[in-house]
Write a protein that holds these residues in place. Structure first.
Motif, short mmCIF file in Angstrom:
data_model
loop_
_atom_site.label_atom_id
_atom_site.label_comp_id
_atom_site.label_asym_id
_atom_site.label_seq_id
_atom_site.Cartn_x
_atom_site.Cartn_y
_atom_site.Cartn_z
N ALA A 198 37.46 45.74 22.74
CA ALA A 198 37.65 45.64 21.38
C ALA A 198 39.00 45.82 20.88
O ALA A 198 39.84 46.33 21.69
CB ALA A 198 36.74 46.98 20.82
N VAL A 199 39.59 45.11 19.67
CA VAL A 199 40.68 45.54 19.25
C VAL A 199 40.62 46.18 18.09
O VAL A 199 40.20 46.13 16.94
CB VAL A 199 41.23 44.00 18.63
CG1 VAL A 199 42.47 44.03 18.23
CG2 VAL A 199 41.13 42.82 19.82
N GLY A 200 41.27 47.34 18.63
CA GLY A 200 41.25 48.65 17.74
C GLY A 200 39.66 49.19 17.53
O GLY A 200 38.98 49.47 18.81
N PHE A 201 38.97 48.86 16.55
CA PHE A 201 37.45 49.34 16.67
C PHE A 201 36.85 48.03 16.09
O PHE A 201 35.70 48.17 15.60
CB PHE A 201 37.24 50.54 15.59
CG PHE A 201 38.09 51.76 16.17
CD1 PHE A 201 37.08 52.58 17.04
CD2 PHE A 201 38.94 52.43 15.72
CE1 PHE A 201 37.30 53.91 17.44
CE2 PHE A 201 39.41 53.60 16.04
CZ PHE A 201 38.73 54.13 17.05
N ARG A 202 37.30 47.02 16.52
CA ARG A 202 36.55 45.54 15.92
C ARG A 202 36.21 44.72 17.43
O ARG A 202 37.11 44.71 18.17
CB ARG A 202 37.35 44.76 15.15
CG ARG A 202 37.61 45.45 13.66
CD ARG A 202 38.48 44.22 12.94
NE ARG A 202 38.41 44.60 11.53
CZ ARG A 202 37.92 44.39 10.59
NH1 ARG A 202 36.53 43.50 10.96
NH2 ARG A 202 37.82 44.55 9.47
N GLY A 203 35.23 44.18 17.25
CA GLY A 203 34.77 43.55 18.58
C GLY A 203 34.13 44.41 19.66
O GLY A 203 33.95 45.46 19.75
N GLY A 204 34.50 43.77 20.69
CA GLY A 204 34.14 44.03 22.02
C GLY A 204 32.87 43.31 22.62
O GLY A 204 31.65 43.28 22.14
N ILE A 205 33.10 42.89 23.88
CA ILE A 205 31.79 42.35 24.31
C ILE A 205 31.87 42.50 25.93
O ILE A 205 32.85 42.58 26.69
CB ILE A 205 31.66 40.74 24.41
CG1 ILE A 205 31.96 40.16 22.83
CG2 ILE A 205 30.55 39.86 25.10
CD1 ILE A 205 32.24 38.57 22.77
#
Length: 355
Positions: free
Chosen positions: A58-65
């Motif tokens: 994740a970029v900061g608290f956005r996304g992530g797979i």
């Protein structure tokens, strides 16, 4: 299996994940929108007991797979890692390899545009089956969304055009119509179906199945057409119901359900019918009493032979005739005089003569 995790720090979600894996035993599963970094991804790997994984954090608290798999069951080679997707090649035993893309599309329209462009380019270059699944942060029509702005119809058209350009087909699903919701009151509530699975391999399979179905229907039509014994098709192509009814009607007309015996009584019992048929043909082909064969021979069809003709036809072959036949077969041609019947009923013998 693909799950929009929406944050992976919760103990309740980790317990639910373990239960799901224990129940369905997926060889490969993906978690999208994890909101966490690599350290937590390693922790999840130990908890679920899968020995391999690939991820984009994740970029900061956005996304992530995060994608996990068991290497003893499948062979996976990551192809592309991107903040919005991971594409990998999956192979099992000697089966044809296929591509799988786990997606978490950015909420930002410009970032999603970049995602659509990259995946469309991959679709043009790819010649293997391909599945794309995850959170696309987009809907295909207005019925998949509750609330939103007036620009939503145009966004739906763009998303549908992208699916068509990639030659993807949406897979069937079960469960809630909307997979995402927000708001605690009627005034503030918003919901949408943002998660879905798309397959390129399905469109090829659909085309193959349609060809096979057309071939089967054509064979069925020809078969019923032949069975119906009709001379032309009156009601259009593939009118199998018409041919089927025609066949049934003919069978019904040809079916013998009863026979009348010598006493004039109708017989319907199967065993009695068998005996009746057997007795009939036994009697038909069994000679009873004195029967004069000569009485059935017609005497007035041909003219009567003269005595000289009869004696000439029935005389013994001479040695000269036999030698002539043996040594001059190529020069002989068969020529038979008509066969006549004498008054005594005896058939006359024809002879071969030199022309």
């Amino acid at each position: 299996m693909v799950w929009n995790f929406q944050g992976s720090a919760s103990k309740a979600k980790l317990a639910a994940l373990k239960d799901i894996i224990r129940t369905y035993k997926p060889s490969v599963f993906a978690l999208v929108e994890t909101h966490m970094g690599g350290e937590h991804a390693n922790k999840v790997q130990k908890i679920v007991g899968y020995d391999s994984h690939a991820r984009v954090d994740a970029v900061g608290f956005r996304g992530g797979i995060w994608v996990y798999w068991k290497s003893d069951l499948v062979n996976i080679t990551p192809v592309t890692k991107h903040p919005q997707y991971i594409t990998m090649e999956i192979a099992r035993n000697s089966e044809t390899p296929w591509f799988f893309t786990a997606v978490y599309a950015s909420p930002g329209p410009q970032n999603r545009k970049e995602l659509w462009s990259e995946l469309e380019n991959f679709a043009r270059q790819n010649n293997h089956p391909w599945m794309v699944a995850g959170d696309f942060n987009e809907t295909r029509n207005l019925s998949e969304r509750h609330g939103g702005d007036a620009n939503m119809a145009r966004r739906c058209d763009l998303f549908n055009n992208w699916i068509e350009n990639c030659e993807l087909v949406e897979l069937e699903f079960s469960g809630a119509a909307h997979t995402w919701s927000r708001g605690n009151s009627i005034e503030t509530r918003q919901s949408a179906r943002l998660d879905r699975a798309l397959d390129k391999g399905t469109i090829d399979l659909e085309a193959k199945l349609r060809r096979e179905l057309d071939e089967i229907l054509e064979r069925e039509e020809i078969l019923l057409y032949q069975k119906s014994r009709v001379d032309f098709i009156r009601d259009g192509d593939r009118n199998t119901s018409y041919f089927h009814v025609s066949t049934l009607v003919r069978r019904w007309r040809n079916r013998i359900s009863s026979l009348k015996n010598s006493d004039g009584v109708w017989v319907e019992d199967k065993e009695e019918l068998k005996s009746l048929v057997v007795d009939f043909y036994k009697k038909l082909y069994t000679q009873e009493g004195d029967y004069d064969v000569n009485a059935e021979i017609p005497y007035d069809l041909f003219s009567e032979l003269s005595g000289d003709d009869f004696r000439w036809l029935t005389r013994p072959y001479t040695e000269a005739e036999i030698e002539s036949v043996v040594h001059n077969m190529g020069a002989l041609k068969a020529d038979f005089k008509p066969c006549f019947i004498t008054k005594t009923g005896r058939w006359c013998v024809s002879r071969s003569v030199r022309r």
